[in-house]
Design a protein around this motif. Structure first.
Motif, PDB file in Angstrom:
ATOM      1  N   UNK A   1       1.700   8.985  -7.488  1.00 32.12           N
ATOM      2  CA  UNK A   1       1.922  10.580  -7.766  1.00 32.12           C
ATOM      3  C   UNK A   1       2.256  10.601  -9.151  1.00 32.12           C
ATOM      4  N   UNK A   2       3.228   9.688  -9.870  1.00 32.43           N
ATOM      5  CA  UNK A   2       3.692  10.088 -11.140  1.00 32.43           C
ATOM      6  C   UNK A   2       2.347   9.786 -11.932  1.00 32.43           C
ATOM      7  N   UNK A   3       1.501   9.005 -11.894  1.00 27.38           N
ATOM      8  CA  UNK A   3       0.426   8.587 -12.909  1.00 27.38           C
ATOM      9  C   UNK A   3      -0.660   9.583 -12.722  1.00 27.38           C
ATOM     10  N   UNK A   4      -0.715  10.070 -11.600  1.00 29.52           N
ATOM     11  CA  UNK A   4      -1.806  11.452 -11.577  1.00 29.52           C
ATOM     12  C   UNK A   4      -1.465  12.566 -12.148  1.00 29.52           C
ATOM     13  N   UNK A   5      -0.048  12.663 -11.857  1.00 31.58           N
ATOM     14  CA  UNK A   5       0.463  13.914 -12.640  1.00 31.58           C
ATOM     15  C   UNK A   5       0.507  13.794 -13.866  1.00 31.58           C
TER      16      UNK A   5
ATOM     17  N   UNK B   1       0.745  -1.453  -0.076  1.00 34.76           N
ATOM     18  CA  UNK B   1      -0.147   0.112   0.014  1.00 34.76           C
ATOM     19  C   UNK B   1       1.030   1.305  -0.148  1.00 34.76           C
ATOM     20  N   UNK B   2       0.824   1.909  -1.046  1.00 33.65           N
ATOM     21  CA  UNK B   2       1.652   3.441  -1.180  1.00 33.65           C
ATOM     22  C   UNK B   2       3.143   3.092  -0.721  1.00 33.65           C
ATOM     23  N   UNK B   3       3.804   2.393  -1.513  1.00 35.46           N
ATOM     24  CA  UNK B   3       4.952   2.355  -1.667  1.00 35.46           C
ATOM     25  C   UNK B   3       5.906   3.037  -2.771  1.00 35.46           C
ATOM     26  N   UNK B   4       6.694   4.004  -2.290  1.00 39.96           N
ATOM     27  CA  UNK B   4       7.529   4.656  -3.672  1.00 39.96           C
ATOM     28  C   UNK B   4       8.776   3.685  -4.102  1.00 39.96           C
TER      29      UNK B   4
ATOM     30  N   UNK C   1       5.259  12.935  -2.110  1.00 42.95           N
ATOM     31  CA  UNK C   1       6.520  12.249  -2.588  1.00 42.95           C
ATOM     32  C   UNK C   1       6.986  12.215  -3.758  1.00 42.95           C
ATOM     33  N   UNK C   2       6.913  13.429  -4.334  1.00 41.44           N
ATOM     34  CA  UNK C   2       7.417  13.698  -5.854  1.00 41.44           C
ATOM     35  C   UNK C   2       9.059  13.334  -5.949  1.00 41.44           C
ATOM     36  N   UNK C   3       9.463  13.551  -4.965  1.00 44.18           N
ATOM     37  CA  UNK C   3      11.004  13.222  -4.725  1.00 44.18           C
ATOM     38  C   UNK C   3      11.347  12.820  -3.506  1.00 44.18           C
ATOM     39  N   UNK C   4      12.513  12.188  -3.305  1.00 43.00           N
ATOM     40  CA  UNK C   4      12.962  11.329  -2.127  1.00 43.00           C
ATOM     41  C   UNK C   4      13.965  12.215  -1.460  1.00 43.00           C
TER      42      UNK C   4
ATOM     43  N   UNK D   1       6.360  19.745  -4.478  1.00 43.42           N
ATOM     44  CA  UNK D   1       6.574  18.447  -3.933  1.00 43.42           C
ATOM     45  C   UNK D   1       5.973  18.600  -2.475  1.00 43.42           C
ATOM     46  N   UNK D   2       5.030  17.606  -1.945  1.00 40.71           N
ATOM     47  CA  UNK D   2       4.555  17.738  -0.474  1.00 40.71           C
ATOM     48  C   UNK D   2       5.359  16.448   0.034  1.00 40.71           C
ATOM     49  N   UNK D   3       6.169  17.061   1.397  1.00 37.47           N
ATOM     50  CA  UNK D   3       7.307  16.056   1.838  1.00 37.47           C
ATOM     51  C   UNK D   3       6.516  14.688   2.476  1.00 37.47           C
ATOM     52  N   UNK D   4       5.321  14.903   2.960  1.00 38.32           N
ATOM     53  CA  UNK D   4       4.432  13.747   3.262  1.00 38.32           C
ATOM     54  C   UNK D   4       2.922  13.993   2.947  1.00 38.32           C
TER      55      UNK D   4
END
Length: 361
Positions: free
Chosen positions: A220-224, A127-130, A198-201, A245-248
């Motif tokens: 986030x990539x697919x929605x963007x 579930x939601x793992x970058x 989580x656009x970036x790590x 980017x939102x950090x969380x």
């Protein structure tokens, strides 16, 4: 000397396997015999077979590992995640299985990967793992069944062989986001910002010069990508769109991110987010500045959590409880037909009061 399975068996005059069945398969014994065995065990101070040893013998521990990106405290503040876990838990409970929650916070990635490596589970639900965590590769190396809703490759193509991968349960994030963004673009918005978690790590909350293909978190990539598709079709090139980017995936991060779109001379007239939680933070930022959503700035979310309705938030509804339940059912009762292991769930555009025509000034 501590009592053992054999000690109890000798005291009752039955075999070791009969004593074991009194604990693990009570339906195989009469009520009278099981009662005698348990009474003898209690008298001798025998607490029952070692659970770990019994699991090793059976080759099964009756537990699903659930990978969550954030700290557990953050995950349990996300209404969508809570609803997903409720559906997954109900499917597991009906089959006498448990859940082992494994958080994957970025500040302790080595510890998280060690937990994945050593988790005593029969399968994994992701579930939601970058992509940057390395967890999916580790799971594949263990060869255990796994169901994910994050990987668009699983949705579109055949499941990879010999990796333990069982299935996909999720939505077409790109298509759903495209529909949502087309709704916004139809109001004439051209100064657009996207807030993506989580656009970036690396780095904190703020603008990033990335393309959707650069985003390391596939959701986030697919929605963007979907947002970009719709605005490019409306004549707005990607270079004109502000990606933040939102950090969380928390409300405060959405509020902080919105400042980068609102406190500039060419203020964004529309802010699209990748979750309702972030969008609620954007609404907080608008309120702080005396701006009215839907009039001064249009705002959209994604998920349709209960609070979205209360806030009048335009969003994309996707199943949460159903997704969790179907994921559990697929893991514990895997369908033989490979096509049935790919479940793309429906989404619905929900238009409320936070979207409207672009301001003329």
């Amino acid at each position: 000397m501590a009592a053992t399975l054999q000690t109890v068996a000798d005291a009752v005059g039955v075999s070791r396997s009969t004593v074991s069945n009194a604990y693990s398969r009570p339906d195989q014994l009469s009520l009278e015999l099981r009662t005698r065995i348990l009474a003898a065990a209690e008298k001798l101070g025998y607490a029952g077979p070692n659970p770990s040893a019994r699991s090793l013998r059976r080759g099964k521990v009756d537990s699903i590992g659930v990978l969550l990106t954030a700290n557990l405290s953050i995950a349990f503040r996300d209404p969508y995640a809570v609803s997903f876990l409720r559906g997954l838990a109900e499917a597991a409970e009906e089959r006498r299985n448990s859940l082992l929650l494994i958080p994957m916070p970025r500040h302790d990635m080595e510890g998280s990967l060690e937990a994945v490596r050593n988790a005593a589970v029969d399968a994994f639900c992701v579930y939601c793992v970058p992509n940057w965590t390395g967890a999916l590769e580790l799971i594949a190396a263990r060869g255990l069944p796994v169901v994910s809703g994050d990987d668009p490759q699983l949705m579109r193509s055949e499941l990879p062989p010999n990796t333990g991968m069982l299935g996909f349960v999720g939505i077409d994030d790109r298509a759903a986001a495209r529909t949502l963004a087309a709704h916004v673009a139809g109001f004439g918005h051209r100064r657009v910002a996207i807030v993506a978690h989580w656009a970036t790590d690396h780095g904190g909350t703020g603008p990033v010069g990335l393309t959707p293909e650069d985003l390391r978190y596939s959701v986030s990539g697919e929605r963007t990508r979907g947002y970009r598709d719709a605005f490019e079709a409306a004549g707005v090139p990607w270079n004109d769109i502000l990606l933040i980017n939102a950090v969380e995936n928390v409300r405060a991060a959405g509020q902080d991110a919105a400042a980068h779109a609102l406190d500039r001379l060419d203020r964004s007239t529309a802010i699209l987010t990748t979750s309702d939680v972030l969008a609620l933070g954007v609404l907080d930022a608008l309120k702080d500045r005396g701006l009215q959503p839907g009039r001064d700035v249009s705002v959209t979310g994604f998920d349709d959590i209960p609070e979205a309705e209360l806030a009048g938030l335009t969003t994309m509804r996707q199943p949460s409880y159903e997704r969790g339940r179907i994921s559990g059912e697929m893991l514990l009762d895997p369908p033989e037909d490979p096509q049935a292991r790919r479940r793309v769930l429906p989404t619905t555009l929900v238009v409320r009061k936070t979207t409207g025509p672009a301001p003329t000034s």
